[in-house]
Enzyme design. Structure first.
Site, short mmCIF file in Angstrom:
data_model
loop_
_atom_site.label_atom_id
_atom_site.label_comp_id
_atom_site.label_asym_id
_atom_site.label_seq_id
_atom_site.Cartn_x
_atom_site.Cartn_y
_atom_site.Cartn_z
N HIS A 202 14.87 12.71 12.16
CA HIS A 202 13.74 12.89 13.39
C HIS A 202 12.93 11.57 13.15
O HIS A 202 11.92 11.41 13.51
CB HIS A 202 12.81 14.32 13.25
CG HIS A 202 12.22 14.38 11.83
ND1 HIS A 202 12.27 15.71 11.25
CD2 HIS A 202 11.36 13.65 11.15
CE1 HIS A 202 11.15 15.33 9.92
NE2 HIS A 202 11.14 14.23 10.00
N HIS A 203 13.04 10.88 11.95
CA HIS A 203 12.31 9.67 11.98
C HIS A 203 12.88 8.78 12.79
O HIS A 203 12.41 7.44 12.70
CB HIS A 203 12.31 9.32 10.27
CG HIS A 203 11.86 10.15 9.30
ND1 HIS A 203 10.35 10.03 9.17
CD2 HIS A 203 12.26 11.07 8.95
CE1 HIS A 203 9.86 10.82 8.18
NE2 HIS A 203 11.07 11.73 8.11
N ASP B 152 6.50 22.32 -25.82
CA ASP B 152 6.52 21.30 -25.33
C ASP B 152 7.52 21.11 -24.31
O ASP B 152 8.29 22.00 -23.85
CB ASP B 152 6.83 20.07 -26.47
CG ASP B 152 6.28 18.53 -26.22
OD1 ASP B 152 6.48 18.30 -24.96
OD2 ASP B 152 5.37 18.36 -27.04
N GLU C 62 11.55 13.33 -0.03
CA GLU C 62 10.61 12.60 -0.56
C GLU C 62 9.33 13.23 -0.22
O GLU C 62 8.49 13.46 -0.97
CB GLU C 62 10.88 11.09 -0.70
CG GLU C 62 9.62 10.44 -0.71
CD GLU C 62 9.38 10.42 -2.45
OE1 GLU C 62 10.41 10.67 -3.09
OE2 GLU C 62 8.25 9.90 -3.12
N TRP D 153 7.14 -0.02 3.87
CA TRP D 153 7.55 0.72 2.52
C TRP D 153 8.95 1.30 2.97
O TRP D 153 9.78 1.64 2.00
CB TRP D 153 6.53 2.00 2.37
CG TRP D 153 6.81 2.97 2.95
CD1 TRP D 153 6.41 3.36 4.33
CD2 TRP D 153 7.49 4.31 2.55
NE1 TRP D 153 6.73 4.71 4.70
CE2 TRP D 153 7.41 5.16 3.71
CE3 TRP D 153 8.10 4.44 1.19
CZ2 TRP D 153 8.17 6.58 3.47
CZ3 TRP D 153 8.84 5.86 1.11
CH2 TRP D 153 8.60 6.79 2.22
N LYS E 221 3.52 29.86 4.36
CA LYS E 221 2.50 29.45 3.40
C LYS E 221 0.85 29.36 3.50
O LYS E 221 0.34 30.08 2.99
CB LYS E 221 2.81 28.26 2.91
CG LYS E 221 4.30 27.96 2.34
CD LYS E 221 4.31 26.85 1.43
CE LYS E 221 5.31 26.98 -0.03
NZ LYS E 221 4.67 27.56 -0.87
N ARG F 172 1.88 0.57 14.97
CA ARG F 172 1.41 0.49 13.61
C ARG F 172 2.03 -0.59 13.07
O ARG F 172 2.72 -1.43 13.84
CB ARG F 172 2.08 1.75 12.87
CG ARG F 172 3.32 1.88 12.62
CD ARG F 172 3.95 2.92 12.04
NE ARG F 172 3.88 3.03 10.37
CZ ARG F 172 4.68 3.80 9.87
NH1 ARG F 172 5.74 4.44 10.21
NH2 ARG F 172 4.70 3.66 8.44
N SER G 292 -1.65 27.02 -4.74
CA SER G 292 -1.32 28.66 -4.85
C SER G 292 -1.89 29.23 -6.22
O SER G 292 -1.91 30.34 -6.39
CB SER G 292 0.08 28.90 -4.81
OG SER G 292 0.61 28.49 -3.73
N TYR H 213 8.53 15.98 1.08
CA TYR H 213 8.19 17.41 0.56
C TYR H 213 8.18 17.21 -1.26
O TYR H 213 7.46 18.24 -1.85
CB TYR H 213 9.41 18.29 0.83
CG TYR H 213 9.48 18.58 2.38
CD1 TYR H 213 8.20 18.66 2.93
CD2 TYR H 213 10.39 18.43 3.15
CE1 TYR H 213 7.99 18.85 4.35
CE2 TYR H 213 10.45 18.63 4.55
CZ TYR H 213 9.30 18.72 5.11
OH TYR H 213 9.28 19.01 6.35
N HIS I 279 0.80 -1.29 -0.05
CA HIS I 279 -0.08 -0.12 -0.16
C HIS I 279 0.97 1.37 0.10
O HIS I 279 0.64 2.24 -0.95
CB HIS I 279 -0.81 0.06 0.93
CG HIS I 279 -1.58 1.15 1.50
ND1 HIS I 279 -2.59 1.94 0.79
CD2 HIS I 279 -1.42 2.47 2.40
CE1 HIS I 279 -2.92 2.98 1.30
NE2 HIS I 279 -2.37 3.32 1.95
N SER J 80 13.12 6.83 -13.78
CA SER J 80 12.05 7.59 -14.55
C SER J 80 11.89 9.05 -13.85
O SER J 80 11.64 10.04 -14.54
CB SER J 80 10.51 6.93 -14.32
OG SER J 80 9.60 7.78 -14.29
N SER J 81 11.81 9.18 -12.58
CA SER J 81 11.89 10.31 -11.68
C SER J 81 13.11 11.34 -12.04
O SER J 81 12.66 12.32 -12.32
CB SER J 81 11.68 10.16 -10.20
OG SER J 81 10.81 9.63 -9.95
N HIS K 194 13.10 11.93 3.77
CA HIS K 194 12.54 13.18 3.96
C HIS K 194 12.41 14.09 3.07
O HIS K 194 11.18 14.62 2.87
CB HIS K 194 13.10 13.97 5.46
CG HIS K 194 12.17 14.66 6.05
ND1 HIS K 194 11.04 14.19 6.88
CD2 HIS K 194 11.81 15.83 5.69
CE1 HIS K 194 10.09 15.11 6.95
NE2 HIS K 194 10.72 16.48 6.58
N THR L 88 6.38 26.94 6.51
CA THR L 88 5.19 26.19 6.31
C THR L 88 4.01 27.10 6.81
O THR L 88 2.93 27.17 6.06
CB THR L 88 4.93 24.72 6.89
OG1 THR L 88 6.34 24.06 6.89
CG2 THR L 88 3.84 23.90 6.48
#
Lengths: 529, 373
Positions: free
Chosen positions: A306-307, A110, A259, A146, A335, A454, A272, A261, A81, A173-174, A257, A332
């Site tokens: 922090h993870h 293009d 990622e 994951w 924003k 979890r 925006s 963002y 998932h 690809s990315s 991390h 943040t």
């Protein structure tokens, strides 16, 4: 922004004549709009695949006890998932938006590298196939989460190898997609469109693309080390061979991390664009929004640990990562304040895109608040790996990224298809999503605070009520998404003819093009004054 | 249409309210000084958040209600105001500094594992905890005590479903207990919420944390790091008792350990071994090989009818003692040499005489001892 010389590609140019039709059109296409569509359709399919896995999780957790799945299969569900939603649904969806919108918004004909664009997309279906096929190999899909922490991921069966290859391919690809986006934005803007006059969506994607180029190779490195540990006798993550399991976490989160963002910044860009349109006034602080986005991106590289507050870092490291993480609240906050200041004293209407934008601001901020709670190291140590964290990242990823994507889809769909979508159904989609999202994820804050870890297939009795509510909400949320599919289908097939400037106060080059946008646009660049 | 939506929302709200009576909405009642500091920090931050929430979303709601086109509101075309932007950057920063100060003090207190009164090593295994009281020389395993029937919904679930173990960690009240964590296979995490401790247990590395229980009681927690299929089934139970009771417990454990050490000399009958082996099987083997000995096809091999289990006994003893390594890689069948000779002899005897296996062999603890490297 005014366009002096708008020579748009007129429909009937005969451009389709050179292109194969049917399936070959899609396989060989180098057109940014076709490729954007491919990305969006692909991500929508993966969204439903990942969603079905989520419903498998919630079905098992409806009641205590093991009802449907063996614990190892439950772990496969949670792992896949996560992987499918992150790499198959959210990321490709944003790339789809970039493909459709960035050339139209900056006045380019293009993407810079049209053939590479085709290749970046067509790498994805094989990767997705590897991920889905891994369920059917001996031992099943990877069940290491994951985050595929070593050494647990080293114990997994061949499903893990398929996932590693899928990550390699999707990473490639990315990176190609990002190179394309950066080159397009930096080199192909219409005359007069300076960087600081670019639409915010282009800005946020420019910054995101740099993040992707910086961190996808890091992920590729981590999973390659995992692969050699698994098969070729290296010991990067094995203490018995002089390695360190925690090293994997450092590398993974140095990717992971930024990622998160990567998955939210283009969403900020979409919001925006939407808010000023429906407030009928310009964005309150354009330049501070750009600086805030850049600050978030830079900070994202110094907060990864922090993870990992429970791995046992020294106090000095814990304090550094706590302070750095708390700092992210500042840009943040800027924003959120900007969006609200844009709405303030506007002339607001609430069509579906604006509903999703308001929903985004409200629910994403809730995720921001719990992020602040989790930034505090001692509190994080109590809540790490509990359902509180699950609630937190679903508030920022579902109510954040996903709601932004839906908002953007409703906002630009008339431009893409030439038809207005069904506003009533769109509103139903929003309200049902919003309500069921909160029914699903709000109780998870409580189950996490109460101490539910979890990634467990079965739980102690005190968590039963919250889990039952979450499961009911999840099925409601999942079913509500079918409305979106129907709305898109209906909008593609027909409907009220969309105006060129679909929304009364919409600003930007894309609204000066006809609806639907012709196959080729801005063959002669507009001049922005 | 809207009415229907409201009714649905009302239903959800009613269900949330029904949950109130049974479930809690906050961190568990803190039972140690650190847990209390964490609890208070969380409360402080929640209040700050509530204030910000009301301010920010009050403003947004006001705009949504009052500044609508439908209400005839005209847009004011203002934008860019440096003063406002500096203010809303500086104020959040100051709030964060205010939050960081107490948090820093707690981080430093949590990290101070010096001068403990008692040190316990907690080792994570797939899927149980092993405890060694380093000064007292007591060692034991702590496995899930909830019967499989309850998990598989064949029996009503008990009060402490999934949060009960056979051997809890016993500690004296009011003493500084240092927990050293490590692991045997993959990363686990030793977590007891009410005591405010969570520390990853990392194979090949040693980490530490500490707590001091305020008052006697039983505190329950779980493994907090995904560690494979039975991650959800390896709880932690800490029993805090008055110092006298603790001393008595230590003495009793030492006696038990001494008795266990003498065991290998004892002559065991086949029936005795089988009976003991069934318990060892339930604590160590059943998660993979299943109660019916059939394993999980494709993942965990069946023991019933297995060539190893019905073949030469030395080969099976070797498998249990050393684990199975395939192509230089450890498999899910890890080494069980941490179990006693008696336990291994008993569990092997049990598997050789259960389900379809009818070898009639009684493996003695001495045979196991002879094969230890």
């Amino acid at each position: 922004m005014q366009v002096a010389h708008a020579h748009n590609g007129h429909p009937g140019h005969g451009e389709h004549a050179h292109h194969p039709s049917g399936i070959m059109r899609w396989i060989t296409t180098t057109n940014h709009k076709d490729i954007g569509t491919l990305y969006l359709v692909f991500s929508l399919i993966m969204f439903f695949v990942g969603g079905v896995l989520a419903l498998g999780i919630r079905a098992e957790l409806f009641q205590p006890g093991l009802q449907f799945w063996r614990p190892e299969f439950f772990n496969e569900l949670t792992t896949m998932h996560g992987l499918i939603m992150v790499f198959g649904a959210i990321m490709p969806a944003f790339v789809g938006f970039a493909n459709w919108q960035i050339p139209m918004m900056i006045g380019a004909p293009d993407m810079a590298f049209a053939r590479m664009n085709n290749w970046s997309f067509w790498l994805l279906p094989p990767a997705a196939l590897l991920l889905v096929a891994s369920f059917f190999v001996p031992g099943g899909a990877t069940a290491a989460g994951w985050t595929i922490y070593a050494p647990l991921s080293i114990q997994m069966g061949p499903g893990m190898d398929l996932a590693i290859f899928a990550l390699h391919i999707m990473g490639a690809s990315s990176i190609m997609g990002s190179i394309n986006i950066i080159t397009t934005i930096l080199n192909m803007r219409a005359p007069g469109m300076t960087l600081m006059r670019m639409p915010l969506f282009a800005w946020t994607w420019l910054i995101t693309a740099y993040l992707l180029i910086a961190v996808m190779p890091v992920l590729a490195g981590a999973v390659t080390m995992l692969l050699t540990d698994r098969h070729f006798g290296t010991h990067f993550f094995n203490a018995a061979g002089g390695g360190d399991p925690v090293l994997f976490q450092h590398i993974f989160w140095f990717f992971g991390h930024p990622e998160v963002y990567i998955m939210i910044l283009p969403g900020f860009g979409i919001i925006s664009q939407i808010v000023p349109t429906f407030a009928r006034k310009p964005l309150f602080g354009y330049s501070s929004m750009v600086y805030a986005t850049a600050s978030i991106a830079i900070l994202s590289f110094i907060v990864w640990a922090h993870h990992m507050f429970t791995v046992g870092m020294p106090a000095a490291a814990q304090l550094f990562f706590m302070y750095a993480t708390m700092l992210i609240a500042v840009p943040t906050g800027v924003k959120v304040f900007n969006w609200i200041a844009t709405m303030w004293r506007g002339s607001l209407t609430f069509e579906t895109p604006m509903l999703f934008a308001c929903g985004f601001i409200f629910v994403f901020s809730m995720g921001g608040f719990t992020g602040l709670v989790l930034a505090i190291t001692p509190v994080d140590i109590q809540l790490q790996d509990t359902y509180y964290v699950v609630a937190h990242f679903h508030y920022v990823l579902v109510a954040g990224s996903l709601f932004a994507l839906f908002g953007g889809a409703y906002y630009w769909m008339p431009k893409w298809t030439g038809h207005m979508y069904d506003e009533t159904l769109g509103k139903w989609h929003f309200w049902l999503s919003m309500i069921f999202f909160n029914v699903t994820f709000f109780p998870m804050h409580f189950s996490g605070l109460a101490g539910m870890p979890r990634r467990i297939p079965d739980y102690a009795l005190q968590f039963a009520d919250f889990n039952m509510i979450s499961s009911i909400g999840a099925f409601g949320f999942g079913l509500s998404q079918l409305i979106f599919v129907y709305v898109v289908w209906k909008c593609v097939r027909g409907g009220e003819k969309a105006k060129d400037r679909v929304w009364e106060a919409a600003e930007g080059l894309e609204w000066q093009l006809p609806s639907p946008a012709p196959y080729h646009t801005w063959e002669t660049p507009p001049v922005v004054r | 249409m809207i009415g229907k939506g409201m009714r649905l929302f009302g239903l959800a709200a009613a269900m949330l309210a029904a949950g109130t009576a049974l479930a809690q909405y906050n961190l568990p009642e803190p039972q140690s000084p650190i847990a209390r500091e964490i609890y208070d920090l969380h409360t402080l931050i929640m209040w700050i958040i509530v204030v910000i929430f009301v301010g920010v979303f009050g403003t947004m709601t006001w705009a949504i209600v009052r500044h609508r086109k439908a209400a005839g509101h005209q847009a004011r075309q203002f934008h860019e105001n440096t003063t406002v932007e500096i203010v809303w950057t500086i104020i959040p920063f100051l709030i964060l500094v205010g939050m960081a100060y107490p948090a820093t003090k707690t981080v430093i207190a949590m990290k101070d594992t010096s001068a403990p009164d008692l040190t316990i090593k907690a080792t994570g295994y797939q899927w149980k905890w092993g405890y060694d009281y380093l000064q007292e020389g007591i060692s034991f395993f702590s496995t899930l005590a909830t019967p499989r029937e309850q998990i598989e919904n064949r029996a009503p679930k008990g009060e402490h479903y999934l949060l009960e173990v056979d051997n809890p960690v016993v500690v004296p009240v009011g003493k500084k207990v240092r927990i050293i964590t490590t692991a045997n296979d993959v990363i686990h995490a030793w977590w007891v919420p009410a005591l405010g401790v969570k520390q990853d247990a990392i194979p090949g590395f040693v980490r530490d944390t500490w707590f001091r229980a305020d008052s006697p009681g039983i505190f329950r927690g779980q493994c907090a790091e995904l560690c494979g299929k039975d991650h959800g089934f390896m709880p932690i139970v800490v029993k805090a008792v008055p110092p006298e009771e603790y001393a008595a417990w230590v003495a009793e454990q030492k006696k038990k350990m001494a008795a266990a050490a003498l065991d290998p000399a004892k002559q065991w009958t086949l029936e005795e071994l089988k009976a003991h082996g069934e318990k060892v099987y339930a604590g160590n083997c059943v998660a993979c090989h299943q109660a019916n000995g059939m394993g999980v096809p494709g993942t965990f091999p069946a023991l019933s009818g297995s060539k190893i289990v019905t073949g030469p006994r030395q080969a099976q003893i070797a498998v249990v003692l050393n684990g199975v390594v395939k192509e230089g890689k450890p498999t899910a069948m890890v080494s069980f040499k941490h179990l006693s000779d008696v336990d291994i002899a008993a569990v092997i005897t049990y598997t050789r005489n259960s389900w379809a296996n009818k070898t009639g062999d009684a493996v003695s603890p001495a045979e196991v001892k002879a094969q230890r490297k």
